[in-house]
Write an enzyme that holds these catalytic residues in place. Structure first.
Site, PDB file in Angstrom:
ATOM      1  N   ASP A  65       0.826  -1.212   0.000  1.00 54.26           N
ATOM      2  CA  ASP A  65       0.000   0.000   0.000  1.00 54.26           C
ATOM      3  C   ASP A  65       0.860   1.262   0.000  1.00 54.26           C
ATOM      4  O   ASP A  65       0.521   2.260  -0.653  1.00 54.26           O
ATOM      5  CB  ASP A  65      -0.930   0.004   1.214  1.00 54.26           C
ATOM      6  CG  ASP A  65      -1.990  -1.083   1.142  1.00 54.26           C
ATOM      7  OD1 ASP A  65      -2.236  -1.597   0.035  1.00 54.26           O
ATOM      8  OD2 ASP A  65      -2.561  -1.409   2.201  1.00 54.26           O
ATOM      9  N   ILE A 110     -19.731 -23.974 -26.371  1.00 50.53           N
ATOM     10  CA  ILE A 110     -19.353 -25.366 -26.599  1.00 50.53           C
ATOM     11  C   ILE A 110     -20.542 -26.257 -26.271  1.00 50.53           C
ATOM     12  O   ILE A 110     -21.406 -25.904 -25.477  1.00 50.53           O
ATOM     13  CB  ILE A 110     -18.125 -25.782 -25.766  1.00 50.53           C
ATOM     14  CG1 ILE A 110     -18.339 -25.488 -24.279  1.00 50.53           C
ATOM     15  CG2 ILE A 110     -16.876 -25.077 -26.257  1.00 50.53           C
ATOM     16  CD1 ILE A 110     -17.168 -25.899 -23.400  1.00 50.53           C
ATOM     17  N   GLU A 138     -10.488 -29.011 -17.562  1.00 51.12           N
ATOM     18  CA  GLU A 138     -10.476 -27.775 -16.778  1.00 51.12           C
ATOM     19  C   GLU A 138     -11.818 -27.608 -16.075  1.00 51.12           C
ATOM     20  O   GLU A 138     -12.856 -28.072 -16.579  1.00 51.12           O
ATOM     21  CB  GLU A 138     -10.253 -26.549 -17.681  1.00 51.12           C
ATOM     22  CG  GLU A 138      -9.031 -26.639 -18.552  1.00 51.12           C
ATOM     23  CD  GLU A 138      -9.023 -25.561 -19.634  1.00 51.12           C
ATOM     24  OE1 GLU A 138      -8.079 -25.544 -20.436  1.00 51.12           O
ATOM     25  OE2 GLU A 138      -9.973 -24.741 -19.689  1.00 51.12           O
ATOM     26  N   LYS A 140     -15.211 -25.794 -15.289  1.00 55.80           N
ATOM     27  CA  LYS A 140     -16.069 -24.879 -16.063  1.00 55.80           C
ATOM     28  C   LYS A 140     -16.557 -23.791 -15.115  1.00 55.80           C
ATOM     29  O   LYS A 140     -17.454 -24.001 -14.310  1.00 55.80           O
ATOM     30  CB  LYS A 140     -17.265 -25.617 -16.671  1.00 55.80           C
ATOM     31  CG  LYS A 140     -18.126 -24.743 -17.575  1.00 55.80           C
ATOM     32  CD  LYS A 140     -19.253 -25.551 -18.207  1.00 55.80           C
ATOM     33  CE  LYS A 140     -20.067 -24.676 -19.143  1.00 55.80           C
ATOM     34  NZ  LYS A 140     -20.727 -23.563 -18.456  1.00 55.80           N
ATOM     35  N   ARG A 161     -18.166 -11.058 -23.614  1.00 57.83           N
ATOM     36  CA  ARG A 161     -18.434 -12.020 -24.685  1.00 57.83           C
ATOM     37  C   ARG A 161     -19.556 -11.554 -25.593  1.00 57.83           C
ATOM     38  O   ARG A 161     -19.518 -11.746 -26.803  1.00 57.83           O
ATOM     39  CB  ARG A 161     -18.782 -13.394 -24.087  1.00 57.83           C
ATOM     40  CG  ARG A 161     -19.073 -14.443 -25.148  1.00 57.83           C
ATOM     41  CD  ARG A 161     -19.283 -15.819 -24.542  1.00 57.83           C
ATOM     42  NE  ARG A 161     -19.574 -16.785 -25.583  1.00 57.83           N
ATOM     43  CZ  ARG A 161     -20.792 -17.059 -26.043  1.00 57.83           C
ATOM     44  NH1 ARG A 161     -21.843 -16.447 -25.527  1.00 57.83           N
ATOM     45  NH2 ARG A 161     -20.979 -17.947 -27.003  1.00 57.83           N
ATOM     46  N   LYS A 312     -11.116 -30.461 -23.501  1.00 55.60           N
ATOM     47  CA  LYS A 312     -10.641 -29.867 -24.756  1.00 55.60           C
ATOM     48  C   LYS A 312      -9.579 -30.761 -25.407  1.00 55.60           C
ATOM     49  O   LYS A 312      -8.704 -31.300 -24.718  1.00 55.60           O
ATOM     50  CB  LYS A 312     -10.004 -28.495 -24.499  1.00 55.60           C
ATOM     51  CG  LYS A 312     -10.914 -27.460 -23.880  1.00 55.60           C
ATOM     52  CD  LYS A 312     -10.126 -26.183 -23.604  1.00 55.60           C
ATOM     53  CE  LYS A 312     -10.975 -25.121 -22.951  1.00 55.60           C
ATOM     54  NZ  LYS A 312     -10.181 -23.901 -22.617  1.00 55.60           N
ATOM     55  N   CYS A 449     -30.726   5.950  11.283  1.00 51.43           N
ATOM     56  CA  CYS A 449     -30.210   4.707  10.701  1.00 51.43           C
ATOM     57  C   CYS A 449     -30.448   4.756   9.196  1.00 51.43           C
ATOM     58  O   CYS A 449     -31.603   4.875   8.752  1.00 51.43           O
ATOM     59  CB  CYS A 449     -30.925   3.508  11.320  1.00 51.43           C
ATOM     60  SG  CYS A 449     -30.480   1.920  10.590  1.00 51.43           S
TER      61      CYS A 449
END
Length: 694
Positions: A65, A110, A138, A140, A161, A312, A449
């Site tokens: 920092d 896919i 892998e 998902k 995407r 894959k 509040c």
């Protein structure tokens, strides 16, 4: 030169055991400032890589920092802004809209299935077309897929995407995510477009949701929704404050491609791109199926949401030979997990503060499927029920949905905690003491509040209050957070310039809201009584009280000093009369009402019937009318036998539209085939029945 080179420590003093006792900025020459700023940028990038990619930081957070703050000070003092600087991660001025851009390469979907036989069929097709291959397996990820483009090692673009061909340019937001390197490390390609998954870690999601609930805000349904809602924020400083991370998992295009997917993933960490440590390479599809089954067993232990595995083809030439369809790549297949069903652990408990100060404990859950709906929170109702069910953080519970709407914890299935959850002694929002009233608990902070204030303003402006269009949950929260509203009365002091300075507000929306607020300055007494948000006093009870007392002052005097007079009113018994007396004898409430009366003059109630010419009809009004207030128009139709409601439904006969109308009621009218009439048509309708609108 990378800081991982042999002589890095000598060249840059901020890599290992960096000094933080800097000379004052104003004592540096410009050249010295430039040199120090460049060293700090390089060092901070390297510390980011060690922290986010290698999980092996070599300096403390406090030291990091200090380095970051020093760099920011230098850039500001000497105008040394740089497109790759880590300081760009704090966000900038809000955008008006995102630009839509085309992807470097299509981001296709896919094929997927939850059945092992479909996975085997995929492998059979691959074998027929390209022979035996290795597969990369892998997780998902259940997040937001994005394209990241690096040119000469610098991040130049990050795009959602979208439809797979083009998406939204969210580069400014992506720069605020710690695991997105502004600049690559090592021997990287001149051009690189990679696909990554932006996500919110599960523990950070639960913490963020807890904070939202305790602030009186609507929590996100699940981590994916939280991520999607965050990455498309127009204000990048909001994104910077939210806990997002990224895993990178594919090359879309590069100036120098590897021969296999596994080789690409091995290079990613060298470049500073974070990859998942659960990736495995197998040479048999049955091993890929077994990999998925192992991940099902540990999914709850992972700190990120996954909903399956991706299998894959490893070899890039084989991938090209397999090709793609219009929608998906043919070299990959997603083997989905079954949905979690009803039984899930409680990971935290948040406390929600309502309009009246009531504290409602909310269980934050690992997302679970309940009747086809993903649920990540459930009501625990009240302290008495918590004790009865012996529920606490860490327990595995069964979740049900009441009336297919409100999820609740039905029972503890597996007890993994000691005792049951205890409500805090002070309000989680404002710190005021909490008082118990039987099985209920209440914050004593009142409008001091923020949570109670927001909900009170929402209620005042809502259908059961004065029906002020444009003041929903989101806009009220925005106005309170901007400190433009510290009481309900502050609504009447809002100015156009204050509104238009906020994100999402233009001249038209600001003018419409101010017009709505101005038209509410002389409300019918019944509407005003209901809008005050007094416990147990809704529109029906408020109408009966207005009928009995005619003026606000007469009603308030009785409520404070003669509660027995209230008990004779329909819908008001001893308990409600006591609530009314408690409300008006409270010093805080009395001050808030007096402040409101400086801006608002409730009208004397007149309930004498003027006939039944409009009997059976229901009207809804939006916008401002000429010569009369909307409240006066509502009173007129009600006096002649009609109903005047605040929202459009299938039972509405007419939506009357004045100047500067709200869009939502018109949309509801169109959806319910409700006739929309202007003021002139409305007056004609009344005249046909012998009614004048004065």
């Amino acid at each position: 030169m990378s800081l991982t080179d042999e002589n890095a420590d000598e060249d840059n003093p901020y890599l290992r055991a960096p000094p933080t006792d800097f000379d004052p900025v104003d004592e540096l020459s410009e050249s010295a400032a430039e040199r120090q700023a460049e060293q700090l940028r390089e060092a901070i990038r390297d510390h980011d890589r060690r922290y986010y990619v290698e999980n092996d930081p070599i300096i403390a957070d406090r030291t990091y920092d200090a380095l970051f703050a020093r760099l920011r000070d230098l850039e500001e003092a000497f105008d040394l802004s740089h497109p790759d600087s880590p300081t760009r991660s704090v966000g900038g001025e809000p955008l008006e809209a995102f630009e839509t851009v085309e992807h470097v390469a299509p981001m296709l979907s896919i094929d997927q299935s939850g059945e092992a036989d479909d996975v085997r069929e995929f492998a059979d097709r691959v074998r027929r077309e390209v022979g035996d291959v290795d597969y990369v397996c892998e997780p998902k990820f259940d997040g937001v897929s994005m394209e990241f483009v690096y040119e000469d090692g610098s991040l130049t673009r990050a795009v959602t995407r979208g439809d797979g061909r083009e998406g939204d340019d969210v580069t400014r937001n992506a720069r605020t995510i710690g695991s997105v390197p502004q600049r690559l490390h090592g021997d990287y390609p001149d051009f690189l477009a990679v696909r990554g998954e932006v996500y919110m870690p599960k523990d950070a999601f639960q913490t963020h949701n807890r904070e939202r609930i305790e602030r009186g805000e609507e929590p996100f349904a699940n981590p994916r929704n939280a991520t999607a809602g965050t990455i498309r924020q127009l204000d990048s400083s909001v994104v910077a404050d939210r806990p997002l991370e990224v895993f990178y998992f594919d090359v879309l295009e590069a100036s120098d491609l590897e021969n296999s997917h596994r080789d690409e993933l091995e290079r990613f960490p060298e470049w500073g791109l974070r990859v998942n440590d659960r990736v495995e390479v197998v040479d048999d599809i049955e091993d890929a199926i077994e990999y998925r089954d192992r991940l099902v067993e540990i999914r709850d232990d992972l700190n990120y949401e996954i909903d399956g595995t991706v299998i894959k083809v490893d070899d890039r030439e084989a991938r090209e030979e397999l090709g793609r369809t219009a929608r998906h790549d043919r070299y990959a297949f997603a083997y989905k997990f079954p949905a979690r069903a009803e039984i899930t652990p409680i990971v935290d408990v948040a406390v929600q503060v309502g309009r009246t100060g009531r504290l409602t404990p909310v269980a934050l859950l690992e997302p679970v499927d309940v009747g086809g709906v993903t649920v990540s929170r459930a009501s625990l109702h009240n302290p008495e029920e918590i004790a009865e069910k012996n529920v606490n953080v860490g327990d595995t519970v069964r979740v049900q949905r009441a009336g297919d709407v409100i999820p609740y914890v039905e029972e503890v299935v597996e007890k993994d905690s000691e005792g049951h959850y205890e409500l805090p002694d002070t309000c989680p929002v404002c710190g005021s003491p909490v008082e118990r009233d039987g099985p209920m608990a209440f914050c004593t902070g009142g409008v001091a509040c923020d949570a109670q204030l927001r909900r009170l303003i929402e209620y005042y402006a809502g259908d059961d209050g004065l029906d002020l269009e444009g003041l929903g949950e989101k806009s009220v929260r925005q106005l309170v957070d901007a400190e433009l509203l510290e009481s309900v009365a502050d609504l009447y002091d809002l100015e156009r310039e204050e509104l238009t300075s906020l994100e999402g507000w233009g001249e038209t929306s600001a003018e419409n809201l101010l017009s709505e607020i101005d038209s509410s300055r002389e409300p019918p007494l019944a509407a005003f009584l209901s809008a005050l948000g007094i416990p147990h006093v809704g529109p029906t009870t408020a109408r009966e009280l207005a009928r009995e007392f005619a003026t606000f002052e007469a009603f308030r005097e009785a409520a404070k000093n003669e509660p027995e007079r209230l008990e004779g009113v329909d819908d008001v018994g001893e308990a409600v009369a006591q609530q009314l007396q408690d409300f008006f004898t409270s010093e805080a409430n009395a001050d808030a009402v007096d402040e409101l009366l400086e801006h608002v003059s409730p009208q004397e109630a007149e309930f004498e019937s003027s006939g039944d010419a409009l009997e059976g009809l229901t009207f809804v009004f939006t916008g401002s009318l000429e010569g009369v207030t909307r409240s006066e128009a509502q009173a007129t139709v009600e006096a002649h036998g009609a109903n005047a409601t605040g929202s459009v439904s299938g039972n509405t006969d007419y939506l009357v539209v004045g100047e500067n109308p709200g869009q939502s009621k018109r949309d509801d009218a169109a959806a319910n085939d409700v006739p929309i009439v202007g003021e002139a048509e409305f007056r004609d309708l009344l005249n046909e029945r012998g009614i004048e609108l004065d």
